[in-house]
Design a protein around this motif. Structure first.
Motif, PDB file in Angstrom:
ATOM      1  N   PHE A  37      48.808  55.055  31.271  1.00  0.00           N
ATOM      2  CA  PHE A  37      48.171  53.672  31.461  1.00  0.00           C
ATOM      3  C   PHE A  37      48.556  52.828  29.913  1.00  0.00           C
ATOM      4  O   PHE A  37      47.719  53.503  28.934  1.00  0.00           O
ATOM      5  N   ARG A  38      48.772  51.286  30.226  1.00  0.00           N
ATOM      6  CA  ARG A  38      49.078  50.748  28.998  1.00  0.00           C
ATOM      7  C   ARG A  38      48.269  49.782  29.513  1.00  0.00           C
ATOM      8  O   ARG A  38      47.979  48.847  30.551  1.00  0.00           O
ATOM      9  N   ASN A  39      46.982  49.252  28.992  1.00  0.00           N
ATOM     10  CA  ASN A  39      46.246  48.130  29.103  1.00  0.00           C
ATOM     11  C   ASN A  39      45.547  48.206  30.383  1.00  0.00           C
ATOM     12  O   ASN A  39      45.728  47.132  31.383  1.00  0.00           O
ATOM     13  N   GLY A  40      45.820  49.078  30.848  1.00  0.00           N
ATOM     14  CA  GLY A  40      44.934  49.127  32.742  1.00  0.00           C
ATOM     15  C   GLY A  40      46.229  49.446  33.244  1.00  0.00           C
ATOM     16  O   GLY A  40      45.666  49.329  34.685  1.00  0.00           O
ATOM     17  N   GLU A  41      47.152  48.694  33.384  1.00  0.00           N
ATOM     18  CA  GLU A  41      48.329  49.225  33.813  1.00  0.00           C
ATOM     19  C   GLU A  41      48.929  50.303  34.005  1.00  0.00           C
ATOM     20  O   GLU A  41      49.211  51.368  32.244  1.00  0.00           O
ATOM     21  N   ARG A  42      49.311  51.083  34.650  1.00  0.00           N
ATOM     22  CA  ARG A  42      49.551  52.235  35.331  1.00  0.00           C
ATOM     23  C   ARG A  42      51.581  52.052  35.138  1.00  0.00           C
ATOM     24  O   ARG A  42      51.549  51.414  35.826  1.00  0.00           O
ATOM     25  N   VAL A  43      52.141  52.340  33.912  1.00  0.00           N
ATOM     26  CA  VAL A  43      53.734  52.184  33.567  1.00  0.00           C
ATOM     27  C   VAL A  43      54.174  53.792  33.982  1.00  0.00           C
ATOM     28  O   VAL A  43      53.836  54.438  33.420  1.00  0.00           O
ATOM     29  N   GLU A  44      55.200  53.856  34.864  1.00  0.00           N
ATOM     30  CA  GLU A  44      56.567  54.581  35.091  1.00  0.00           C
ATOM     31  C   GLU A  44      56.822  54.905  33.245  1.00  0.00           C
ATOM     32  O   GLU A  44      57.926  53.909  32.878  1.00  0.00           O
ATOM     33  N   ILE A  45      56.318  56.027  33.073  1.00  0.00           N
ATOM     34  CA  ILE A  45      57.442  56.177  31.498  1.00  0.00           C
ATOM     35  C   ILE A  45      58.623  56.921  31.001  1.00  0.00           C
ATOM     36  O   ILE A  45      59.765  56.724  30.201  1.00  0.00           O
ATOM     37  N   ASP A  46      58.617  58.234  32.460  1.00  0.00           N
ATOM     38  CA  ASP A  46      59.939  59.173  31.797  1.00  0.00           C
ATOM     39  C   ASP A  46      59.860  59.791  33.760  1.00  0.00           C
ATOM     40  O   ASP A  46      59.173  59.950  34.229  1.00  0.00           O
ATOM     41  N   GLU A  47      61.057  60.193  33.542  1.00  0.00           N
ATOM     42  CA  GLU A  47      61.344  60.846  34.590  1.00  0.00           C
ATOM     43  C   GLU A  47      61.980  62.071  33.781  1.00  0.00           C
ATOM     44  O   GLU A  47      63.158  61.564  33.545  1.00  0.00           O
ATOM     45  N   LEU A  48      62.003  63.558  34.894  1.00  0.00           N
ATOM     46  CA  LEU A  48      62.596  64.842  34.132  1.00  0.00           C
ATOM     47  C   LEU A  48      63.148  65.365  35.791  1.00  0.00           C
ATOM     48  O   LEU A  48      62.418  66.066  36.141  1.00  0.00           O
ATOM     49  N   THR A  49      64.566  65.884  35.720  1.00  0.00           N
ATOM     50  CA  THR A  49      65.120  66.866  37.389  1.00  0.00           C
ATOM     51  C   THR A  49      65.576  68.574  36.599  1.00  0.00           C
ATOM     52  O   THR A  49      66.340  68.311  35.346  1.00  0.00           O
ATOM     53  N   VAL A  50      65.123  68.638  37.247  1.00  0.00           N
ATOM     54  CA  VAL A  50      65.429  70.073  36.204  1.00  0.00           C
ATOM     55  C   VAL A  50      66.001  71.175  38.742  1.00  0.00           C
ATOM     56  O   VAL A  50      65.556  70.862  39.314  1.00  0.00           O
ATOM     57  N   ARG A  51      66.673  71.923  38.374  1.00  0.00           N
ATOM     58  CA  ARG A  51      67.004  72.824  39.270  1.00  0.00           C
ATOM     59  C   ARG A  51      67.022  74.192  39.297  1.00  0.00           C
ATOM     60  O   ARG A  51      66.641  74.682  37.960  1.00  0.00           O
ATOM     61  N   PHE A  52      66.495  74.943  40.319  1.00  0.00           N
ATOM     62  CA  PHE A  52      65.918  75.981  39.782  1.00  0.00           C
ATOM     63  C   PHE A  52      65.806  76.309  41.836  1.00  0.00           C
ATOM     64  O   PHE A  52      66.439  76.134  42.483  1.00  0.00           O
TER      65      PHE A  52
END
Ligand code: GAL
Length: 754
Positions: free
Chosen positions: A255-270
């Protein structure tokens, strides 16, 4: 958001230590993975790769940084790597088998030109594992794994570890450990998504609210998240016969200044699977599986360890499909991620271990070794194929203080897998979960500890070349069959992993003096000796029918001549043996000698009655049957005349990325396609390349635009078989390779580069 850019391209290389101001013209352009030296497959001086080299790569950021951190991620470089960016040192890594990363944010120019320089020390430095003592394998130099440029937000997902549930039930809970790089204040939300490998639609599995973190988290804190995810979702267990894999994606919001911001994404296989070592063996998903495998070194002829993903994956395929193994040991170090990914995909179990060979160094050396434990486990703990961590230095003496530490660290980082370690003596302190033992008794010693796993046998006890005489090659195969039979017969033995899959290059202290240990069931080119069929024939014939007679079919290759008996490695139910047109008899598997093997070899006797010294000598024909039906046949000519030159490229199409490769094998055979082991002919290769766009190709810098044939040329075939490699350049097009040898019809293969 995160971006990861493949950084394998556009490197310059010099086989010496060059200063920052050396001109680019002092270097050669190269692509990674890279070996600091290309060798003949044998008979060289291994000092030739032990030097310090310089790598240089000029780059601009692939996209604006926008406040993100910039990392250089190295998959592996041999052995001590010092990295500079724009003339400033950003880090040093000691150790050749595990990945390392340097944060270069503060030294890069955001909107201009940058240069990364690497000084790579590939000498056998005694202060770094596995060195300090002789080791029985070569550690070829170079940046031999991938390099990536990674840009991430100041807060990012460092790692995800999925702790596999023991079973999948309708209400089973999956625990997912998320590691962030640093303290974060303010809101944080994590969403987790699951996709099955093959085409199932993406499915959000987390309840948004349950994964909402509002508090402060300290650096590296594990954020355990649980999700109910089970049979209702149609999940399936991973196994050796049905290796079902899933992808899990975590998204991080701030949450940056009240706003929800997507900052990362990571995928793993299992994958989900249940593993357990008990006193009476190894269980996968509740079923006892006898472990039958071979050790693998990561080195190849000519190119050392610098094999691209395709060749790494092919080794896994060879071990699983051609050799019929269900397990491989990555002796004696963590191996390529591409190899391990393939093991996951095809259901080949893996025992992975830390670097080292017989020697334990001082405290500093041990500190590097502990880091190796950590990097290996953090890199690889989501691979379902890996069933054990080897946390002892292969065949070292006991050192309880040190090994208590390696064990504790492994258990802390991964409580879901047993530890083991490889010894050469049974009365050693048993600190791990599984007792790994190199059994060089030419039999199977009665275990003193359980669970017990034989981690090596044979090897130096009976080195065997493809060009050895028939008796030696027969005996080599027989010994492998004998040990496997005894291992299958002892309920306390979880399995046996033979030494080894492929012949490998080694130091003068080992091997046959020509820098090769001829310990493989296949040669250095990954072409079979008869011992390969001992393993291959243990497969279910539903997978693949195997029938191979261990004979050169000559009258005079054995001492005192003749052919009696002949061993036939096969998974058929019965064989009919013909001598010329005459039916010699019908034979059943030799259960008397090999009562415990799933598919005992056949012992064919009675030949001396029909084949008297000096009498006419006819062809051998063996017909294999299952349920009375013919399913296999092998014929071997009696005249030994080389009839054919057979050439094969394993892959008809390569990526034109400057790194992709295919093996090209050649064999000299009789009229029926059997390799003639004493046909030591020389083969000449010619390569022709037609670029699909000549103009574009001409505009590319030399010499990386064109494909390259790597290997000896002419190649004198050791044992009637051998190989070379084709490496793609950057220009797409068609490659035609012609092999010529004496009076044989020239052979041609065509490979497309796309
Ligand atoms: C073992 C060792 C292996 C290899 C093998 C040869 O003692 O662990 O690396 O040298 O012998 O048989």
């Amino acid at each position: 958001m995160r971006t990861e850019t493949n950084f394998n391209d556009g490197w310059l290389f010099a086989p010496e230590r060059l200063p920052f101001d050396a001109p680019d013209s002092a270097f050669d352009p190269v692509t990674l993975p890279h070996t600091n030296k290309i060798f003949p497959h044998h008979n060289f001086d291994n000092m030739e790769y032990q030097f310090i080299s310089t790598y240089r790569k000029r780059f601009t950021l692939p996209e604006p940084r926008n406040g993100r951190r910039v990392f250089l991620d190295f998959g592996g470089a041999m052995l001590v790597t010092t990295v500079y960016v724009n003339g400033k040192q950003v880090g040093v890594n000691a150790g050749g088998y595990t990945p390392f990363s340097f944060d270069v944010t503060d030294v890069i120019v955001e909107n201009g030109d940058n240069v990364v320089t690497v000084h790579l020390d590939s000498t056998e430095r005694p202060d770094v594992p596995p060195f300090g003592y002789v080791v029985d394998y070569l550690t070829f130099g170079g940046i031999y794994r991938d390099v990536t440029l990674r840009m991430v937000e100041p807060v990012y997902i460092k790692d995800i570890f999925i702790r596999n549930p023991q079973t999948i039930t309708s209400s089973s809970e999956v625990r997912i450990d998320l590691f962030l790089n640093k303290e974060i204040t303010g809101g944080l939300e994590i969403h987790i998504w699951e996709t099955q490998q093959h085409g199932r639609p993406t499915n959000r599995i987390s309840d948004e609210n349950s994964l909402h973190y509002a508090s402060t988290h300290s650096p590296n804190e594990n954020l355990p998240t649980y999700t109910e995810w089970g049979a209702k979702d149609g999940l399936q267990m991973w196994s050796t016969v049905n290796p079902v894999l899933y992808n899990l994606t975590a998204r991080l919001y701030q949450f940056r200044n009240g706003e929800r911001v997507e900052i990362d994404e990571l995928t793993v296989r299992f994958g989900f699977r249940h593993i357990e070592f008990k006193d009476d063996g190894f269980y996968l998903n509740g079923e006892r599986i006898q472990l039958r495998g071979l050790n693998r070194h990561q080195t190849y002829p000519y190119i050392g360890a610098a094999a691209p993903p395709r060749l790494q994956a092919q080794d896994a395929d060879i071990i699983k499909y051609e050799l019929g193994c269900n397990i491989v040991r990555t002796s004696h170090y963590p191996q390529s991620p591409h190899f391990l990914r393939r093991c996951d995909e095809i259901g080949l179990l893996v025992f992975e271990e830390i670097p080292g060979w017989q020697h334990i160094g001082d405290e500093d050396w041990q500190a590097i070794s502990l880091r190796d434990v950590q990097s290996m486990i953090e890199r690889d703990r989501n691979h379902p194929s890996i069933i054990m961590w080897g946390v002892r230095i292969n065949e070292s003496w006991d050192n309880d203080d040190f090994y208590r530490k390696t064990n504790a660290l492994a258990h802390e980082l991964d409580p879901t897998r047993p530890t083991t370690g490889v010894r050469f003596f049974q009365d050693s302190s048993f600190l791990e979960d599984v007792f790994g033992f190199n059994d060089f008794s030419n039999g199977v010693e009665e275990p003193l500890h359980t669970p017990h796993l034989i981690t090596e046998y044979n090897g130096h006890m009976f080195p065997t070349k493809t060009f050895d005489g028939e008796e030696r090659k027969m005996e080599h195969a027989r010994r492998h069959a004998h040990v496997q039979n005894l291992a299958y017969g002892n309920p306390k033995v979880s399995g046996a992993i033979g030494w080894c899959a492929f012949d490998y290059n080694t130091h003068k202290e080992f091997g046959s003096g020509d820098r090769i240990c001829y310990h493989g069931v296949m040669d250095i080119f990954r072409l079979p000796k008869w011992a390969a069929y001992v393993y291959a024939s243990q497969q279910d014939p539903g997978q693949r029918v195997v029938l191979q007679a261990a004979t050169h079919w000559t009258m005079g290759d054995r001492a005192e001549g003749g052919n009696d008996p002949i061993h036939v490695y096969s998974n058929v139910e019965e064989i009919d043996v013909y001598f010329g047109d005459e039916h010699l008899g019908r034979f059943l598997p030799d259960k008397e000698t090999y009562p415990h093997l799933p598919h005992p070899p056949f012992t064919v006797t009675g030949l001396q009655m029909m084949m008297m010294w000096g009498q006419a000598f006819g062809a051998l024909r063996i017909v294999g049957k299952i349920n009375g039906e013919q399913v296999a046949e092998q014929q071997i000519s009696s005249d030994g005349v080389p009839e054919q030159l057979i050439m094969k490229a394993d892959f008809p199409e390569l990526k034109a990325d400057g790194a992709d490769m295919t093996r090209i094998t050649v064999r000299i055979t009789d009229e029926f396609g059997n390799t003639l082991p004493y046909a030591q002919n020389a083969v000449m290769f010619e390569m022709k390349f037609e670029p699909s766009d000549a103009g574009a190709r001409d505009a590319m810098p030399l010499p990386l635009r064109d494909p390259q044939l790597i290997g000896e040329n002419p190649l004198v075939l050791p044992g009637g078989q051998g190989g070379v490699y084709l490496r793609a350049g950057h220009a797409p097009g068609t490659v035609t390779i012609t092999a010529k040898s004496g009076r044989f019809e020239p052979q041609t293969v065509t490979i497309t580069l796309v």
